[in-house]
Design a protein around this motif. Sequence first.
Motif, short mmCIF file in Angstrom:
data_model
loop_
_atom_site.label_atom_id
_atom_site.label_comp_id
_atom_site.label_asym_id
_atom_site.label_seq_id
_atom_site.Cartn_x
_atom_site.Cartn_y
_atom_site.Cartn_z
N THR A 139 1.04 -1.29 -0.21
CA THR A 139 0.02 0.03 0.04
C THR A 139 0.65 1.32 -0.23
N LEU A 140 1.94 1.31 0.71
CA LEU A 140 2.76 2.57 0.94
C LEU A 140 3.76 2.73 -0.16
N ALA A 141 3.99 1.45 -0.92
CA ALA A 141 4.87 1.61 -2.26
C ALA A 141 4.14 2.10 -3.13
N ALA A 142 2.92 1.57 -3.16
CA ALA A 142 1.92 1.83 -4.51
C ALA A 142 1.56 3.28 -4.47
N SER A 143 1.31 3.74 -3.11
CA SER A 143 0.78 5.26 -3.09
C SER A 143 2.04 6.30 -3.44
N SER B 290 3.46 0.87 -8.60
CA SER B 290 2.85 -0.53 -7.84
C SER B 290 3.92 -1.60 -7.86
N GLY B 291 4.99 -1.39 -7.10
CA GLY B 291 6.03 -2.00 -6.84
C GLY B 291 7.08 -1.67 -5.98
N ILE B 292 8.01 -2.09 -5.92
CA ILE B 292 9.15 -1.86 -5.22
C ILE B 292 10.52 -1.97 -5.87
N PHE C 170 4.35 -5.61 -8.55
CA PHE C 170 3.47 -6.47 -7.88
C PHE C 170 2.75 -7.24 -8.96
N ASP C 171 2.56 -8.38 -8.55
CA ASP C 171 1.76 -9.28 -9.51
C ASP C 171 0.33 -9.07 -9.03
N PRO C 172 -0.62 -9.92 -9.58
CA PRO C 172 -2.26 -9.51 -9.11
C PRO C 172 -2.50 -10.03 -7.64
N GLU C 173 -1.49 -10.97 -7.29
CA GLU C 173 -1.51 -11.57 -5.71
C GLU C 173 -0.84 -10.76 -4.74
#
Length: 158
Positions: free
Chosen positions: A27-31, A35-37, A89-92
């Motif tokens: 959540t924090l990374a996507a914000s 959408s990943g790290i 991030f993948d869908p999971e």
Amino acid sequence: MLALFTSTYTNKVDKKGRVSVPAPFRTLAASQGFSGIFVYPSLDYPAIDGCGAQYFDRLAAAVDELPPFSEEREAFSTAIFGASHQLAFDPEGRISLPEPLLSHAGISEAVVFVGLGQQFRIWEPAAFAAMNAKAAEITRANRARLNWPGRPTSGGAA
């Protein structure tokens, strides 16, 4: 208020090197706009350093402040950016950790995600247990060095 990577989570690594990133970390990374790290080998430990886009941008800006073509700038650029991976991030909510990073950290079956504030670190569980014990010892011995308004000066716990 600045959101921070906090807490400690242990997750399994599958045979393909995939691991679920803790939901609060995702959540924090996507914000932060991706959408990943971002991950790279820790310079100080047999572990993987990770962060969101904002910290990685600040790290790049700090390296850019070094004189162009200097030995230090070349070293930082190679050690950090040359070994970095931008993992979506993948869908999971999983990422696939690259083999060189897994090898650097000695990770095979499980990982420990450790929040470090604006960044986090990914450890092999036994290596983290040893580091955590050492960190607790250092913290107890040096807690008086923390300086913040309103802290008692008597040496007792605040």
